[in-house]
Enzyme design. Structure first.
Site, mmCIF file in Angstrom:
data_model
loop_
_atom_site.group_PDB
_atom_site.id
_atom_site.type_symbol
_atom_site.label_atom_id
_atom_site.label_comp_id
_atom_site.label_asym_id
_atom_site.label_seq_id
_atom_site.Cartn_x
_atom_site.Cartn_y
_atom_site.Cartn_z
ATOM 1 N N GLU A 132 0.836 -1.187 0.000
ATOM 2 C CA GLU A 132 0.000 0.000 0.000
ATOM 3 C C GLU A 132 0.873 1.241 0.000
ATOM 4 O OE1 GLU A 132 -2.693 -0.409 3.277
ATOM 5 O OE2 GLU A 132 -3.935 -1.880 2.245
ATOM 6 N N ARG A 148 -0.862 8.923 9.404
ATOM 7 C CA ARG A 148 -0.808 7.472 9.600
ATOM 8 C C ARG A 148 -0.398 6.764 8.317
ATOM 9 N NH1 ARG A 148 -4.539 3.035 8.907
ATOM 10 N NH2 ARG A 148 -6.035 4.493 7.990
ATOM 11 N N HIS A 177 -8.969 10.148 3.614
ATOM 12 C CA HIS A 177 -8.667 9.072 2.676
ATOM 13 C C HIS A 177 -8.892 9.597 1.269
ATOM 14 C CE1 HIS A 177 -8.510 5.231 0.657
ATOM 15 N NE2 HIS A 177 -8.093 4.683 1.782
ATOM 16 N N ARG A 197 -1.061 9.089 1.994
ATOM 17 C CA ARG A 197 -2.439 9.536 1.806
ATOM 18 C C ARG A 197 -2.595 11.058 1.817
ATOM 19 N NH1 ARG A 197 -5.501 5.075 5.674
ATOM 20 N NH2 ARG A 197 -5.410 3.361 4.188
ATOM 21 N N HIS A 205 -11.178 10.301 7.261
ATOM 22 C CA HIS A 205 -11.007 8.848 7.404
ATOM 23 C C HIS A 205 -10.467 8.411 8.758
ATOM 24 C CE1 HIS A 205 -10.321 4.752 6.176
ATOM 25 N NE2 HIS A 205 -9.015 4.837 6.338
#
Length: 536
Positions: free
Chosen positions: A122, A387, A245, A291, A352
């Site tokens: 990811e 994060r 997100h 992100r 998110h």
């Protein structure tokens, strides 16, 4: 596990507020030897953990390393991660995965290699280290843990019980150091406020995504634990860092449906409506950038072009590949008339993840003895200013385990200490409200101005406007709270406004742009990364 309709006072060894991965993990770890209550304000399955699609980050491959996982986390966190907390989580992550395997979580395996976990990659990760259950990891983990909880005779589950407030010795007017001794909770089925007593209370209530108009979070994400801990005297940290997100499905009938990071990890490309790929112009990592970078890029392109959304395209992958790796996303999109094997998916950024929260140490302890915070409601220092994808579920398990180790030791040392009975809730001087429209109006107003003024891009003026409106709402809500019977809607709104205030105050205190906090007035980066800590 038992369920219960309790008398006005119930006593346990440990109270756990929240039924996501953090709360259920803590309950299972404590249950062999202690009496545990789980309080959850909806059904046990309705937390954020069950919505997690991507997976759980852990060093599993022989070519990967703890050092690489730590470094990726630090880079994503924009210099603000706590190194000790990061190393602690990364090094404990494989053990957490092994625990879930032992419980029976059916992790995806490499085709033709039984017993070998399939690892995906990811954004922000330098290696494939995401252990997953196709594209529904959270749901599979939750289902497994719920079944185990139901088999435990030492766990009592109180569904449809909403946290009203924590009970501390300071609030009771008792001398000595402040300590958490229990909580009040509203039984939604009876509209009665019940008293729960325990020497240890774990907040596992999740984040506060519902403070924003557009969010990937379930309706339960109203910041209850963060707000209650603040009122109890706990410090909060880094509340300005709200992760948006990048890819929430944009469709009028798809409320809060997330398109997992792994779609980009497996080659998905972000496109403008005319089919132009734009991420390489924003970051050399393109779609695999962290992100915050991707969300700001999408926000920029949408505002620049006046677009309602952008598009995520993975149609170049074979249909069998898409159905194998993303069966739930494929099915949901197909229900809405979007065949992701042939056409790009319309997406927009949405609130998110709450990277900040109640300040805790490596044992999940807050500043108030007897009170712990685990999962998204806590700020452990792991996430810093942003994060890293799939670090959240493993954080839940690692800190649930460390909290239960400490609690077990404390319960053993103080086994003979009798507890003083707590006072029951007194609502004899309040009445039923005939003005519920005030709650719904204020809820809507709060979420809209937080989206407009305290979103992906911020300015001093926008923050000032938000602060002014929050102050007005706080006055109205406090008056409502003082004079009328509490309801779940009122309690959630009270908590959301408190969390909104903490977000804005934290954002106003940061005079730079770092990670998820981007200010047009302070676009530069300060030389030293310092957490934002607020104390009551």
């Amino acid at each position: 596990m038992t369920t219960s309709s309790p008398p006005s006072l119930q006593t346990f060894d440990v109270l756990i507020v929240g039924s996501g991965l953090a709360g259920l993990s803590a309950a299972l770890l404590l249950s062999p030897h202690h009496k545990v209550a789980i309080l959850t304000k909806r059904a046990v399955r309705e937390g954020s953990s069950g919505w997690a699609q991507g997976g759980i980050a852990a060093v599993w491959d022989k070519d990967d390393s703890f050092a690489a996982h730590v470094d990726d986390t630090l880079v994503a966190g924009a210099g603000l991660c706590d190194l000790a907390a990061t190393q602690f989580v990364v090094e404990q992550a494989p053990q957490a995965i092994a625990w879930l395997q032992k419980l029976g979580v059916p992790f995806s395996e490499e085709a033709g290699h039984a017993g070998q976990l399939h690892l995906t990659r990811e954004g922000g990760h330098s290696a494939r280290r995401i252990v997953h259950v196709t594209d529904a990891t959270g749901a599979a983990v939750q289902q497994t843990l719920i079944e185990k909880v139901k088999q435990s005779p030492n766990i009592t589950l109180f569904e449809h019980h909403t946290l009203v407030d924590l009970i501390t010795t300071a609030k009771l007017g008792q001398g000595g150091p402040n300590r958490c001794v229990g909580l009040y909770a509203l039984d939604d089925d009876t509209d009665e406020v019940l008293t729960f007593q325990a020497p240890h209370t774990i907040l596992a209530t999740g984040g506060a995504g519902k403070v924003y108009l557009y969010t990937t979070n379930p309706d339960t994400a109203t910041g209850d634990g963060i707000a209650a801990a603040w009122r109890a005297g706990c410090a909060v940290q880094n509340m300005e860092f709200i992760q948006f997100h990048p890819t929430c499905l944009f469709h009028p009938h798809a409320k809060s449906f997330l398109i997992t990071e792994a779609v980009r990890g497996e080659g998905g490309r972000l496109l403008l409506p005319d089919g132009t790929r734009f991420m390489p112009a924003h970051d050399p990592r393109a779609e695999l950038a962290p992100r915050d970078v991707v969300a700001r890029a999408i926000d920029f392109e949408m505002k620049k072009g006046g677009f309602d959304c952008v598009y995520l395209d993975i149609s170049h992958q074979p249909l069998a590949f898409i159905q194998e790796h993303f069966p739930n996303i494929y099915a949901r999109c197909l229900e809405l008339g979007i065949d992701m094997s042939k056409h790009p998916i319309p997406v927009v950024p949405a609130a998110h993840y709450t990277c900040g929260g109640v300040q805790t140490d490596l044992s999940a302890r807050t500043q108030v003895p007897g009170l712990y915070a685990v999962g998204e409601s806590a700020c452990t220092g792991l996430h810093g200013a942003n994060r890293l994808a799939s670090n959240s579920l493993v954080e839940c398990m690692v800190f649930a385990r460390s909290a239960t180790h400490w609690i077990t030791e404390e319960l053993a040392k103080n086994a003979a200490t009798p507890a003083q009975a707590l006072p029951v809730w007194d609502d004899s001087r309040v009445t039923d409200s005939d003005e519920s429209v005030v709650i719904s109006h204020n809820w809507d107003e709060l979420r809209r101005f937080m989206w407009d003024y305290v979103g992906i891009v911020r300015t001093n003026k926008r923050l000032e406007r938000a602060a002014h409106r929050i102050a007005l709402l706080q006055g109205e809500i406090q008056e409502f709270y003082a004079h009328f019977h509490v309801t779940r809607d009122l309690l959630e709104l009270r908590n959301l406004v408190q969390v909104a205030d903490l977000i804005v105050k934290s954002a106003q205190a940061r005079h730079e742009s770092r990670g998820l906090h981007f200010s047009r007035d302070y676009p530069g980066l300060l030389d030293q990364a310092v957490p934002t800590t607020l104390t009551p």
